[in-house]
Design a protein around this motif. Structure first.
Motif, PDB file in Angstrom:
ATOM      1  N   ALA A  12     -40.408 -26.570 -65.335  1.00 43.57           N
ATOM      2  CA  ALA A  12     -41.595 -27.364 -65.025  1.00 43.57           C
ATOM      3  C   ALA A  12     -41.540 -28.754 -65.631  1.00 43.57           C
ATOM      4  O   ALA A  12     -41.845 -29.753 -64.968  1.00 43.57           O
ATOM      5  CB  ALA A  12     -42.843 -26.617 -65.489  1.00 43.57           C
ATOM      6  N   GLY A  40     -34.771 -28.017 -56.945  1.00 42.94           N
ATOM      7  CA  GLY A  40     -34.048 -27.454 -58.065  1.00 42.94           C
ATOM      8  C   GLY A  40     -32.551 -27.648 -57.877  1.00 42.94           C
ATOM      9  O   GLY A  40     -32.065 -27.920 -56.774  1.00 42.94           O
ATOM     10  N   CYS A  53     -39.184 -30.949 -63.782  1.00 39.51           N
ATOM     11  CA  CYS A  53     -39.703 -31.313 -62.460  1.00 39.51           C
ATOM     12  C   CYS A  53     -40.770 -32.402 -62.563  1.00 39.51           C
ATOM     13  O   CYS A  53     -40.879 -33.259 -61.680  1.00 39.51           O
ATOM     14  CB  CYS A  53     -40.243 -30.076 -61.748  1.00 39.51           C
ATOM     15  SG  CYS A  53     -38.935 -28.952 -61.180  1.00 39.51           S
ATOM     16  N   GLU A  92     -42.540 -24.604 -61.349  1.00 39.25           N
ATOM     17  CA  GLU A  92     -41.862 -25.848 -61.002  1.00 39.25           C
ATOM     18  C   GLU A  92     -42.606 -26.564 -59.866  1.00 39.25           C
ATOM     19  O   GLU A  92     -42.841 -27.772 -59.926  1.00 39.25           O
ATOM     20  CB  GLU A  92     -40.419 -25.564 -60.600  1.00 39.25           C
ATOM     21  CG  GLU A  92     -39.552 -25.056 -61.746  1.00 39.25           C
ATOM     22  CD  GLU A  92     -38.167 -24.643 -61.310  1.00 39.25           C
ATOM     23  OE1 GLU A  92     -37.211 -24.891 -62.064  1.00 39.25           O
ATOM     24  OE2 GLU A  92     -38.036 -24.064 -60.204  1.00 39.25           O
ATOM     25  N   CYS A 147     -34.127 -30.804 -60.486  1.00 37.06           N
ATOM     26  CA  CYS A 147     -34.824 -30.463 -61.721  1.00 37.06           C
ATOM     27  C   CYS A 147     -34.747 -28.963 -61.970  1.00 37.06           C
ATOM     28  O   CYS A 147     -34.590 -28.171 -61.034  1.00 37.06           O
ATOM     29  CB  CYS A 147     -36.279 -30.920 -61.678  1.00 37.06           C
ATOM     30  SG  CYS A 147     -37.276 -30.246 -60.315  1.00 37.06           S
TER      31      CYS A 147
END
Length: 433
Positions: A196, A167, A199, A238, A193
């Motif tokens: 979700a 993240g 990612c 994620e 990212c």
């Protein structure tokens, strides 16, 4: 290596710079005094291994004569075993701390490529014929992997993760620690990212670049230039999105995780290996024991930390140094707890944090913290091959397998420290100079 007599009938005149494939003779016969063909099973005595076209053709008892025109390698006074596997390396650098940060700013990808090839050869000469490279943002090791596989360059077989994912503000965010106006230049190429869907995009990006395996960080890191701790830094959805996307494409997933909450998150998502796994509680141990997830301990990172600090007390920034001191104090405790619970262990060093070419230092630490020599050696052969999805190719010496073979002076099951000095290396059928 006076005790190793190699009749270079087919290798004579080969150029030093020639690719491995060009140096592989038509047939090689190896006489092994002691053979650990599959670590974990009893050693064989005098044995003959026949190698052709980079593969093991046969393994027989006794010293069988070599065919006319074959290369004979005499290892009658050695212990012969499969090439070792390091499941966690970073080939592009041997620097750390502030020196590593400076290197990131000054070295071009081309310069990093030369570093990676040199470090790869250090690793290969140390007996590690296969590595899993877990993080390279510029594609250097992806290119080196392909060059080695094509016979254009020398080095170990590389299983590569491309750029590691996390993240924003997580461990793999390359912009951490820089001034605001500089951060966009170091933010990486889409490996961070948020959410979700984002990612999933990050995973697809690495797969599109040719990554063999996906790596992400569910927690903070020791070397992150941010004082945000080592706990969970990614949401459950994620992590689940990363694992599901990678597995959909047939790619295994390694997770960088220190804190227990981030380890549990990764286990629940179904990762294939947890790297570091430093902080455990009863719930995390219980969950891990029920899973098939491998543990890659990376204990020898502490050797790199100690050496750099001894050479320069200011080698690391204060936020990082505090985490390093904590890591040194706690190293090995997780392994001591997980081995009795039957958690599967695969060998990995995090070389690049520790020094390339000294990967075998990990064996001594594994034994010190709860593993038997047999278990440690199996972790670096049979188990690591399984983790990498390459059991049909490496991890044992058997007909049909890649001819990745090493030799040491005495029994590594009696003393794993002998693996720190490898006397002979063959990679994919070619003797490594």
């Amino acid at each position: 290596m006076k005790s190793i007599h190699v009749l270079m009938l087919a290798l004579a005149g080969a150029a030093v710079s020639a690719p491995l494939a060009a140096q592989t003779p038509a047939r090689t016969v190896i006489h092994a005094g002691h053979l650990l063909a599959e670590p974990g099973k009893p050693a064989r005595g005098a044995s003959t291994i026949v190698v052709e076209a980079g593969k093991v053709v046969s393994v027989a008892d006794g010293f069988q004569p070599a065919d006319l025109g074959a290369t004979l390698i005499d290892l009658k006074d050695k212990y012969v075993l499969p090439g070792l596997i390091d499941s966690h390396v970073h080939l592009t650098s041997d620097a750390g701390g502030i020196a590593g940060q400076l290197e990131e700013m000054t070295l071009s990808p081309a310069a990093q490529a030369f570093n990676a090839q040199v470090n790869g050869m250090k690793t290969l000469r140390a007996g590690f014929t296969t590595v899993r490279n877990l993080g390279d943002g510029d594609g250097v090791t992806l290119a080196l992997r392909d060059a080695i596989a094509a016979g254009k360059a020398k080095g170990p077989r590389i299983v590569d993760a491309g750029a590691s994912i996390s993240g924003s503000a997580g461990h793999m965010d390359g912009s951490l620690g820089y001034r605001d106006e500089l951060r966009p230049f170091f933010a990486g190429a889409g490996n961070t990212c948020n959410g979700a869907d984002d990612c999933r995009r990050a995973v697809r990006l690495q797969i599109g670049r040719g990554a063999d395996v996906i790596k992400f960080a569910s927690t903070g890191g020791v070397n992150s230039r941010i004082g945000a701790g080592l706990g969970k830094q990614m949401f459950d959805d994620e992590a689940q999105a990363i694992v599901e996307t990678a597995h959909m494409f047939g790619k295994k997933v390694a997770v960088h995780a220190h804190g227990a909450d981030g380890i549990r998150l990764a286990l629940a998502a179904g990762v294939d290996s947890v790297e570091h796994g430093t902080i455990l509680d009863d719930a995390t141990i219980a969950a891990w024991a029920k899973s098939k997830t491998y543990y890659v301990p990376t204990l020898s990172t502490v050797n790199g930390y100690k050496e750099r600090i001894a050479a320069n007390a200011a080698a690391y920034e204060p936020d990082v140094l505090a985490k390093i001191q904590w890591r040194i104090g706690i190293t090995g405790q997780s392994l001591e707890k997980l081995v009795p619970r039957g958690v599967r262990i695969a060998f990995g060093t995090d070389a690049g944090v520790s020094k390339h070419g000294r990967n075998a230092d990990e064996f001594e630490l594994m034994v010190e913290h709860g593993m038997t020599p047999v278990e440690a050696l199996r972790a670096a052969t049979v188990n690591a091959a399984d983790l990498l999805g390459l059991s049909n190719e490496i991890g044992t010496i058997a007909p049909g397998k890649s001819a990745d073979i090493i030799a040491v002076a005495s029994d590594p099951i009696a003393d794993v420290r002998v693996l720190k000095k490898v006397d002979f290396v063959m990679a994919r059928g070619a003797v490594v100079d």
